[in-house]
Design an enzyme around this catalytic site. Sequence first.
Site, PDB file in Angstrom:
ATOM      1  N   ALA A 170       4.114   2.974   2.530  1.00 43.92           N
ATOM      2  CA  ALA A 170       3.447   2.410   1.357  1.00 43.92           C
ATOM      3  C   ALA A 170       2.993   0.994   1.677  1.00 43.92           C
ATOM      4  O   ALA A 170       3.069   0.537   2.825  1.00 43.92           O
ATOM      5  CB  ALA A 170       4.386   2.438   0.154  1.00 43.92           C
ATOM      6  N   ASP A 326       4.362   1.743 -12.130  1.00 43.86           N
ATOM      7  CA  ASP A 326       3.620   2.193 -10.948  1.00 43.86           C
ATOM      8  C   ASP A 326       3.812   3.695 -10.747  1.00 43.86           C
ATOM      9  O   ASP A 326       4.215   4.149  -9.665  1.00 43.86           O
ATOM     10  CB  ASP A 326       4.106   1.419  -9.717  1.00 43.86           C
ATOM     11  CG  ASP A 326       3.095   1.462  -8.575  1.00 43.86           C
ATOM     12  OD1 ASP A 326       1.928   1.804  -8.838  1.00 43.86           O
ATOM     13  OD2 ASP A 326       3.475   1.150  -7.430  1.00 43.86           O
TER      14      ASP A 326
END
Length: 538
Positions: A170, A326
């Site tokens: 990520a 998120d």
Amino acid sequence: MASRFLSGSRRKWVMTGSLLLGGGGAIAAASSSNENIPPTVKLFTAVPFRLILDAFTAATIAFDYEYSLWGLPEGSLERLKVKHEVHTRCARRLRDLCFHNGGIYIKLGQHISQLEYVVPQEYVQVMRTSMLNKCPISSYEQICAVFMKELGRPPHEVFKEFDPVPLASASLAQVHAARTHDGKKVAVKIQHTHMTDTAAADSATVGLIVNFLHWCFPSFDYRWLIDEIHDSVPKELDFLYEAKNSEKCLDNFKRLSPHMADYIYAPKIYWNLSTSKLLTMEFMDAAEVTDVNAIRKQGIQPTEVAKLVSQVFAEMIFKHGFVHCDPHAANMLVRPAPSGKRNILGKKKPQLVLLDHGLYKTLDFPTRSNYAALWKALIFADVKGIKENSVKLGAGEDLYTLFAGILTMRPWNRVADPSVDHLMIQGTESDREELQMYASQYFSQISELLSRLPRVILLMLKTNDCLRAVNSSLGASLDTFLIIGRVSSEAIIEMRMQQKKSLWSGLSILVEEIIVEARLLGLQVAAWLFQLRRVLCG
């Protein structure tokens, strides 16, 4: 759309680009390549290099739009074709810039991938297919360096087994599979080594670029995003903070939404093998939330997952006031509920596994109350309630219709339509074209609205966008909107009961609850009939 904002701006781009290139090069030339450079020196070394690349990319994008569209009549087929090609090229340039700089830039790219109501569809698609599952990877040597610094031992000593190939990467970290010495399979999240030294530099350069864009194009005002980055990134870089958030999230469901506790999960934390830059968690064998085929193979209906996602986040937003902000597809997994329960069709009930708990926001009581009341009004097409609560949240009496449109991704005439399917989005090409048309038509007003709204509401918009993308992949359903209507209504009743001052006020609240339940039942029956008609009509 973008060409409208870029027109007449070449001189600004050339002048500012030259300043950034010249000044940045001078500072960068004075820096050393010594690995032991102090963080402060690294900051002043990193900023110029990023500014040079940022300025070059921005200037290239600006000139591409300016010259490619020069002389092509507005609205002509040729202009539309060329504009699509320019959007695609420039989206790829921006993607490459994000990948090159990494870290915070990738988070920005992820945010852009959700802004369907602001940026062209080409940018949304390029970022969405690139930024969630194709992030840069730290080398095994860099991973070992983190282990040595944090735990004093390399991975192969800390764990019985450690896979040097990451499962996923990520913007801020990557995840590796491992096995503890007592045989338990775990997932180890390790922060990218460059983040510690370059996070401040990334914030600085992104801040300069966003302020520069606002100077060039006053209607493009995303300075609020810089404030949010400054506030959120330090927390996201502290994995112990993330671990505490995950436990608090589950505790909230056990205390405040016990009927949902069996259907929401977060991986167990191994505290003795975790630090602020290295997080060891229970390994989750589950399907990604948008992997419809994998979900079906588990004996779960994708529509059941869509309803669960809506229920979980509605509970967090309207009842808990502690929200995972998120929730993109890579941060949610699905597996059969451990209870073994099934629906009326014999399909397994799903359990939602939430990952990456670094970005949470707390909604204070007034904000949570007004936001719940707004969504209740949106579901019931209550124009008076929409206006009243939009104004309370900062949209103003002139932009409340636009605020409602952004929340629902529907034009105002659909938002105010009392039909049961007024908020339904089919996800067709026609829907996407309609959304892009409104984004282009109202760009300056959207920017003005975003500058007015409190930052916590801006994060709710981002959360809303992420959830919409996930639900669209699972098959948009009327039930997801009805769930939001039910939970927001329940939350309002609960909050009013907490504030009741007399027996009479309590009775009036109960009467209101009965009326709301009757309206929700009517909407549910209408939704069933609507869905039955669609099936029968093919």
